[in-house]
Structure formats: C-alpha cells, structure tokens
Write a protein that holds these residues in place. Structure first.
Motif, short mmCIF file in Angstrom:
data_model
loop_
_atom_site.label_atom_id
_atom_site.label_comp_id
_atom_site.label_asym_id
_atom_site.label_seq_id
_atom_site.Cartn_x
_atom_site.Cartn_y
_atom_site.Cartn_z
N UNK B 36 0.83 -1.21 0.00
CA UNK B 36 0.00 0.00 0.00
C UNK B 36 0.86 1.25 0.00
N UNK B 37 2.10 1.12 -0.42
CA UNK B 37 2.99 2.27 -0.50
C UNK B 37 3.21 2.90 0.85
N UNK B 38 2.99 4.23 0.94
CA UNK B 38 3.26 4.91 2.21
C UNK B 38 2.15 4.70 3.24
N UNK B 39 1.09 4.01 2.88
CA UNK B 39 -0.01 3.78 3.82
C UNK B 39 0.16 2.44 4.53
N UNK B 40 -0.41 2.33 5.73
CA UNK B 40 -0.38 1.02 6.39
C UNK B 40 -1.15 -0.01 5.56
N UNK B 41 -0.74 -1.23 5.68
CA UNK B 41 -1.39 -2.34 5.00
C UNK B 41 -2.29 -3.04 6.02
N UNK B 42 -3.59 -3.08 5.75
CA UNK B 42 -4.54 -3.65 6.70
C UNK B 42 -4.96 -5.05 6.26
N UNK B 43 -5.04 -5.93 7.24
CA UNK B 43 -5.40 -7.33 7.01
C UNK B 43 -6.44 -7.72 8.06
N UNK B 44 -7.48 -8.38 7.60
CA UNK B 44 -8.48 -8.87 8.56
C UNK B 44 -7.95 -10.10 9.28
N UNK B 45 -8.24 -10.16 10.56
CA UNK B 45 -7.85 -11.31 11.37
C UNK B 45 -9.14 -11.99 11.84
N UNK B 89 11.82 -6.99 5.37
CA UNK B 89 12.17 -7.81 4.22
C UNK B 89 13.60 -7.49 3.79
N UNK B 90 14.15 -8.32 2.92
CA UNK B 90 15.52 -8.11 2.45
C UNK B 90 15.60 -6.84 1.60
N UNK B 91 16.81 -6.32 1.49
CA UNK B 91 17.02 -5.09 0.74
C UNK B 91 16.56 -5.21 -0.72
N UNK B 92 16.75 -6.40 -1.29
CA UNK B 92 16.45 -6.59 -2.72
C UNK B 92 15.07 -7.21 -2.94
N UNK B 93 14.29 -7.28 -1.91
CA UNK B 93 12.99 -7.95 -2.01
C UNK B 93 11.89 -6.97 -2.44
N UNK B 94 10.91 -7.48 -3.18
CA UNK B 94 9.76 -6.69 -3.62
C UNK B 94 10.21 -5.39 -4.30
N UNK B 95 11.16 -5.54 -5.21
CA UNK B 95 11.73 -4.36 -5.86
C UNK B 95 10.70 -3.58 -6.67
N UNK B 96 9.61 -4.25 -7.03
CA UNK B 96 8.58 -3.58 -7.82
C UNK B 96 7.76 -2.60 -6.99
N UNK B 97 7.89 -2.68 -5.66
CA UNK B 97 7.14 -1.78 -4.79
C UNK B 97 7.99 -0.57 -4.43
N UNK B 98 7.45 0.61 -4.69
CA UNK B 98 8.19 1.84 -4.38
C UNK B 98 8.33 1.99 -2.87
N UNK B 99 9.46 2.52 -2.44
CA UNK B 99 9.70 2.74 -1.02
C UNK B 99 9.65 4.21 -0.65
N UNK B 100 9.27 4.45 0.59
CA UNK B 100 9.22 5.81 1.12
C UNK B 100 10.10 5.85 2.37
N UNK B 101 11.12 6.73 2.42
CA UNK B 101 11.99 6.77 3.60
C UNK B 101 11.19 7.02 4.88
#
Lengths: 45, 165
Positions: B36-45, B89-101
């Motif tokens: 979800x990029x810079x937003x929290x990722x919500x998951x139902x439990x 996650x590892x530094x090289x993981x999910x490279x397709x997802x943009x990161x936000x510092x």
C-alpha cells in the motif's frame, strides 16, 4: 469498477470485477467476500 | 452495480485487524515498502486466525518470505482492535514496490491509565523500531536475522539515558 482503500482498482464486466476483487481481498487482506458484497460497492467506470 | 457518483472504497473491517508496516533497507536508510505504498497495509484477522500466522502468510505470498515479523503494539481504531506489525524484508525484495523513507517521530504517549488520544502511523513505526533496537541486543533470533546495516540504524533508536550539556 471497485476501488480498495489500498489503491487497488478492478474494472471490467461484473464477473471480472467480482473475480478480481475477490482475489485481491483474499490475497492482500485475508477477506472472504461474496459476489453481492463486491457488486454493492461497484459503479460504472 | 451502485450508480452513485462516488466509488465506495473497500476497506477491511471486523473485530480484529492487523496493521502492517513493511520495511526494507535502502542505502542505509529504512524505507516503508509495502503493497500500500506509504499507507499502512490492513489485514483482517478472523476469529480463528493466529495474527502472526496471517501476517506471515500474506507477506510471504505477496512479497516473498520476510526476514522478521514483529508484533509491536495494539490500539483501538477503525472500529476494531488494531494489532500493529513491523515486517522486515531483504534489501532486494519486492523491488517492484516503491519505497518511502521513514521519518523519526515523537512517540504517542499514553496517560497513566488511558491510551493516547491519537496515534499516527509514523509513531507506530517509531515505537516498533525502538522495540527492535532493544530486541536486537536481547533476542538472538532478531540479532541473527538482521544485517549489520539494520543493527547500525537501530542503534540510533536506543533512547539516550542522558546527554552532556
């Protein structure tokens, strides 16, 4: 189309929207959704 | 289909939800890099779900196996009990997802017997990273899975006991 709060959107026929949103809901949010629930939140794109 | 002009936004719900912050190291700076990029990722439990198992399983399926899944705090929000997790996650993981510092933040402080009035996502991350800064010294599993780069960053999250003037 249907839009998820995470930014995911799915467009297409009703069947495509139901299939795409159901898959996304389960895989990304652990949500079990019905066809009716998906279509309640859909509108023409 | 709903003919309303506004598209109703789909959101997770239920009595318990997981709020996940996926963190990845990039050039010595931790970044938020979840689905979800810079937003929290919500998951139902669900009522029969183990929250850690659900977060681990969905993280693995979407991003690949995480290095660490850490349950860091809880609060009431979104009409649910929210369990907050840091997933590293590892530094090289999910490279397709943009990161936000990730920015530093003051913690959301509770009163002696009352929860904080409001808690921002960046404060949850700060709290979680302070947990990890302690765990990396105290917990062999955490110490083993984190890189030297992570350990160096987490050292900066250890609260200073005092400062010289």
């Amino acid at each position: 189309m249907v839009r998820c709060e995470c930014g995911f959107e799915v467009r297409g026929s009703a069947d495509e929207i139901v299939s795409g949103m159901s898959k996304h809901a389960l895989e990304s949010h652990n949500m079990q959704v019905t066809r009716e629930q998906v279509l309640e939140r859909a509108r023409p794109a | 289909m709903n003919p309303a002009a506004e598209v109703p936004v789909w959101a997770t719900e239920g009595p318990v939800q997981a709020e996940v912050f996926v963190l990845r190291m990039k050039s010595g700076v931790p970044e938020l890099a979840g689905p979800c990029g810079p937003e929290p990722w919500y998951i139902e439990v669900g009522e029969n779900d183990d929250p850690v198992e659900v977060v681990s399983r969905l993280s693995t399926n979407l991003l690949g196996p995480p290095l660490l899944v850490h349950s860091t705090s809880w609060r009431r929000a979104r009409g649910s009990v929210i369990l907050s997790f840091l997933v590293l996650i590892r530094d090289d993981q999910a490279a397709e997802l943009a990161g936000v510092p990730i920015a530093r933040a003051e913690l959301a402080r509770s009163a002696a017997t009352q929860a904080a009035k409001s808690i921002a996502a960046v404060q949850v991350i700060e709290h979680g990273l302070r947990h990890l800064s302690w765990l990396v010294k105290d917990d062999a599993i955490v110490r083993d899975v984190l890189s030297d780069e992570w350990k160096s960053v987490l050292a900066g999250y250890v609260p200073e006991p005092f400062q010289h003037l």
